[in-house]
Design a protein around this motif. Sequence first.
Motif, mmCIF file in Angstrom:
data_model
loop_
_atom_site.group_PDB
_atom_site.id
_atom_site.type_symbol
_atom_site.label_atom_id
_atom_site.label_comp_id
_atom_site.label_asym_id
_atom_site.label_seq_id
_atom_site.Cartn_x
_atom_site.Cartn_y
_atom_site.Cartn_z
ATOM 1 N N PRO A 99 0.830 -1.207 0.000
ATOM 2 C CA PRO A 99 0.000 0.000 0.000
ATOM 3 C C PRO A 99 0.867 1.261 0.000
ATOM 4 C CG PRO A 99 0.131 -0.868 2.218
ATOM 5 C CD PRO A 99 0.835 -1.862 1.331
ATOM 6 N N ALA A 100 0.324 2.345 -0.516
ATOM 7 C CA ALA A 100 1.075 3.598 -0.582
ATOM 8 C C ALA A 100 1.458 4.100 0.805
ATOM 9 C CB ALA A 100 0.248 4.659 -1.314
ATOM 10 N N THR A 101 0.686 3.720 1.813
ATOM 11 C CA THR A 101 0.971 4.143 3.184
ATOM 12 C C THR A 101 2.273 3.545 3.727
ATOM 13 O OG1 THR A 101 -0.474 2.349 3.915
ATOM 14 C CG2 THR A 101 -1.432 4.561 3.790
ATOM 15 N N LEU A 102 2.792 2.512 3.070
ATOM 16 C CA LEU A 102 4.060 1.926 3.511
ATOM 17 C C LEU A 102 5.178 2.959 3.445
ATOM 18 C CD1 LEU A 102 5.928 -0.407 4.300
ATOM 19 C CD2 LEU A 102 6.055 -1.019 1.872
ATOM 20 N N GLY A 103 5.160 3.777 2.393
ATOM 21 C CA GLY A 103 6.189 4.797 2.267
ATOM 22 C C GLY A 103 6.178 5.754 3.443
ATOM 23 N N SER A 104 4.989 6.169 3.853
ATOM 24 C CA SER A 104 4.869 7.063 5.004
ATOM 25 C C SER A 104 5.401 6.403 6.270
ATOM 26 C CB SER A 104 3.411 7.477 5.206
ATOM 27 O OG SER A 104 2.931 8.192 4.087
ATOM 28 N N ALA A 105 5.132 5.116 6.412
ATOM 29 C CA ALA A 105 5.600 4.397 7.596
ATOM 30 C C ALA A 105 7.119 4.284 7.614
ATOM 31 C CB ALA A 105 4.965 3.006 7.643
ATOM 32 N N LEU A 106 7.712 4.057 6.450
ATOM 33 C CA LEU A 106 9.164 3.913 6.374
ATOM 34 C C LEU A 106 9.888 5.217 6.706
ATOM 35 C CD1 LEU A 106 9.516 1.684 3.177
ATOM 36 C CD2 LEU A 106 9.953 1.014 5.552
ATOM 37 N N GLU A 107 9.239 6.357 6.446
ATOM 38 C CA GLU A 107 9.856 7.639 6.775
ATOM 39 C C GLU A 107 10.075 7.799 8.274
ATOM 40 O OE1 GLU A 107 8.648 11.319 4.738
ATOM 41 O OE2 GLU A 107 7.123 10.089 3.752
ATOM 42 N N ARG A 108 9.381 6.998 9.073
ATOM 43 C CA ARG A 108 9.470 7.128 10.529
ATOM 44 C C ARG A 108 10.378 6.082 11.149
ATOM 45 N NH1 ARG A 108 2.978 8.102 11.806
ATOM 46 N NH2 ARG A 108 2.607 9.526 10.066
ATOM 47 N N VAL A 109 11.045 5.284 10.329
ATOM 48 C CA VAL A 109 11.881 4.199 10.841
ATOM 49 C C VAL A 109 13.279 4.717 11.166
ATOM 50 C CG1 VAL A 109 12.961 1.989 10.278
ATOM 51 C CG2 VAL A 109 10.601 2.443 9.565
ATOM 52 N N ASP A 110 13.672 4.614 12.418
ATOM 53 C CA ASP A 110 15.018 4.999 12.826
ATOM 54 C C ASP A 110 16.044 4.035 12.246
ATOM 55 O OD1 ASP A 110 14.152 7.149 14.392
ATOM 56 O OD2 ASP A 110 13.781 5.850 16.124
ATOM 57 N N GLY A 111 17.170 4.575 11.798
ATOM 58 C CA GLY A 111 18.255 3.750 11.288
ATOM 59 C C GLY A 111 18.241 3.530 9.790
ATOM 60 N N LEU A 112 17.113 3.782 9.131
ATOM 61 C CA LEU A 112 17.017 3.515 7.702
ATOM 62 C C LEU A 112 17.955 4.430 6.910
ATOM 63 C CD1 LEU A 112 15.762 2.098 5.282
ATOM 64 C CD2 LEU A 112 13.828 3.698 5.413
ATOM 65 N N ALA A 113 17.974 5.708 7.243
ATOM 66 C CA ALA A 113 18.810 6.644 6.486
ATOM 67 C C ALA A 113 20.277 6.289 6.589
ATOM 68 C CB ALA A 113 18.571 8.068 6.972
ATOM 69 N N GLY A 114 20.719 5.906 7.782
ATOM 70 C CA GLY A 114 22.111 5.532 7.952
ATOM 71 C C GLY A 114 22.487 4.334 7.103
ATOM 72 N N ALA A 115 21.600 3.347 7.051
ATOM 73 C CA ALA A 115 21.858 2.162 6.240
ATOM 74 C C ALA A 115 21.938 2.515 4.762
ATOM 75 C CB ALA A 115 20.763 1.129 6.484
ATOM 76 N N VAL A 116 21.060 3.414 4.313
ATOM 77 C CA VAL A 116 21.066 3.832 2.911
ATOM 78 C C VAL A 116 22.366 4.558 2.564
ATOM 79 C CG1 VAL A 116 19.992 5.390 1.242
ATOM 80 C CG2 VAL A 116 18.573 3.936 2.693
ATOM 81 N N LEU A 117 22.757 5.503 3.387
ATOM 82 C CA LEU A 117 23.962 6.270 3.096
ATOM 83 C C LEU A 117 25.214 5.398 3.147
ATOM 84 C CD1 LEU A 117 23.233 9.601 4.986
ATOM 85 C CD2 LEU A 117 23.365 9.267 2.515
ATOM 86 N N ASP A 118 25.259 4.491 4.088
ATOM 87 C CA ASP A 118 26.447 3.644 4.236
ATOM 88 C C ASP A 118 26.629 2.696 3.061
ATOM 89 O OD1 ASP A 118 27.063 4.833 6.620
ATOM 90 O OD2 ASP A 118 26.151 3.265 7.865
ATOM 91 N N THR A 119 25.563 2.418 2.330
ATOM 92 C CA THR A 119 25.661 1.515 1.175
ATOM 93 C C THR A 119 25.528 2.262 -0.158
ATOM 94 O OG1 THR A 119 23.279 1.049 1.341
ATOM 95 C CG2 THR A 119 24.782 -0.456 2.462
ATOM 96 N N SER A 120 25.550 3.581 -0.105
ATOM 97 C CA SER A 120 25.414 4.402 -1.311
ATOM 98 C C SER A 120 26.793 4.828 -1.813
ATOM 99 C CB SER A 120 24.585 5.654 -0.999
ATOM 100 O OG SER A 120 25.387 6.602 -0.299
ATOM 101 N N PRO A 121 26.874 5.412 -3.011
ATOM 102 C CA PRO A 121 28.172 5.890 -3.506
ATOM 103 C C PRO A 121 28.601 7.235 -2.944
ATOM 104 C CG PRO A 121 26.471 6.250 -5.165
ATOM 105 C CD PRO A 121 25.827 5.484 -4.041
#
Length: 251
Positions: free
Chosen positions: A86-108
């Motif tokens: 569901p589209a609401t999953l995106g909204s829920a993921l914005e509130r997840v602690d730690g997600l941004a760090g994981a994304v940046l650490d595996t990005s270029p």
Amino acid sequence: MSDGTPADLFFDAAIGLLQRVRDEEAEAITAAGTLLADTVAAGGRLFAFGAGHSSLAAQDVVYRAGGLALMNLLAVPGVVGVDVTPATLGSALERVDGLAGAVLDTSPLRAGDALVIISLSGRNALPVEMALHARALGLRVIGVTSVAYAAETTSRHTTGTFLKDHCDIVLDSKIAVGDAELTLDTIPAPFAPASTVVTTALLQAVMATTAATLADRGIEPPLLRSGNVDGGHEWNGRVMTEYGDRIFYRH
């Protein structure tokens, strides 16, 4: 709602916001464009991130005619637009602690790069943590947000802070809390959001400033041309070959 058709009133509201941004954010726009030009001149890479509808403005500056070829989209699976069900999953993921760090650490992304983070409210964990973590990695961060949210809402990040608190430069979209410009007695909720119009215009103003700043320094800005004009593909091929090590949307 005052006299005029709903369409007229929406245009009036959007134009009014654009005028405010032009007049009140001129200094910040110049600073942001200069920061991106400095990054390009120093061999750095450029990235843009936005979640949900904020992703629309990020995507608008990536791989497009008349735009900087070096702008790359930093995509977080599940939050880019409303392409998940569901589209609401995106909204829920914005509130997840730690997600941004994981994304940046595996990005270029690496020290010396620049990251534009777009978040209308700037209150959710994802954009706040994204800015915090990016600066810790040595990136320069430009935040595009509505500063009004920091005064009228509560942060959802563990620090109690907002995106605007962790940026080198902040561009204020002036959007009112709730992102709806019109009201009508027969409609129980405000309607007609303008954040995409204003945020997209803000970022294109920054891109224009970046290109002109580079040219003023004697550096040809790495711009893309439309593939629907004669010679466009050849032009873009040359730019992408020259800057291939800083363009990630082709891989």
